[in-house]
Design an enzyme around this catalytic site. Structure first.
Site, mmCIF file in Angstrom:
data_model
loop_
_atom_site.group_PDB
_atom_site.id
_atom_site.type_symbol
_atom_site.label_atom_id
_atom_site.label_comp_id
_atom_site.label_asym_id
_atom_site.label_seq_id
_atom_site.Cartn_x
_atom_site.Cartn_y
_atom_site.Cartn_z
ATOM 1 N N VAL A 184 0.820 -1.208 0.000
ATOM 2 C CA VAL A 184 0.000 0.000 0.000
ATOM 3 C C VAL A 184 0.858 1.264 0.000
ATOM 4 C CG1 VAL A 184 -1.659 1.340 1.379
ATOM 5 C CG2 VAL A 184 -1.979 -1.122 1.085
ATOM 6 N N ASN A 185 1.882 1.309 0.846
ATOM 7 C CA ASN A 185 2.651 2.543 1.023
ATOM 8 C C ASN A 185 3.827 2.700 0.067
ATOM 9 O OD1 ASN A 185 1.217 3.711 3.332
ATOM 10 N ND2 ASN A 185 1.908 1.871 4.362
#
Length: 133
Positions: free
Chosen positions: A52-53
């Site tokens: 996600v990051n």
């Protein structure tokens, strides 16, 4: 080329979070940057965070020990090939980095404070070199 270090790296294996084994033979002829350290999350949390990051698409290895009696075989081998600051082998903190060339040789090791962007030129140089396998 050092046959011992080349065959040593490619003979390593690491466990993936799903319990399967990742064979480092799959990395033959590739430049590899390895990170280690004290991640508090479990394997699923690490995978989610990195995806996600940071948009990570490469395989992440199962969380394991990098220091002490239960050090996994990958870090045992890496630390035996390239000591850190003042000749110490212990992994000090998150994001300590080892750079492995296309022949399976550890060519450098950096502290966690070294940013990936500051070592980009060294990685790019290795990426453009033809392997002598």
């Amino acid at each position: 080329m050092s046959t011992e270090s080349s065959s040593g790296f490619y003979s390593l294996k690491a466990e993936l979070p799903n319990g399967q084994t990742y064979d480092f033979e799959q990395l033959r002829g590739k430049v590899v940057l390895i990170f280690g350290g004290q991640e508090p999350a479990d394997d699923a949390g690490i995978q989610e965070f990195c995806t996600v990051n940071h948009g990570v698409t490469f395989p992440l290895m199962k969380k394991s020990e990098v220091n002490g009696d239960n050090t996994n075989e990958v870090y045992q081998w890496l630390k035996s090939k390239k000591a850190g600051f003042l000749g110490l082998t212990r992994i000090k903190w998150n994001f300590e980095k080892f750079l492995v060339d296309k022949e399976g040789n550890v060519v450098n090791r950096w502290a966690s404070t070294t940013s990936p962007s500051s070592i980009a030129s060294e990685i790019e140089k290795l990426l453009t070199e033809e392997p002598r396998l």
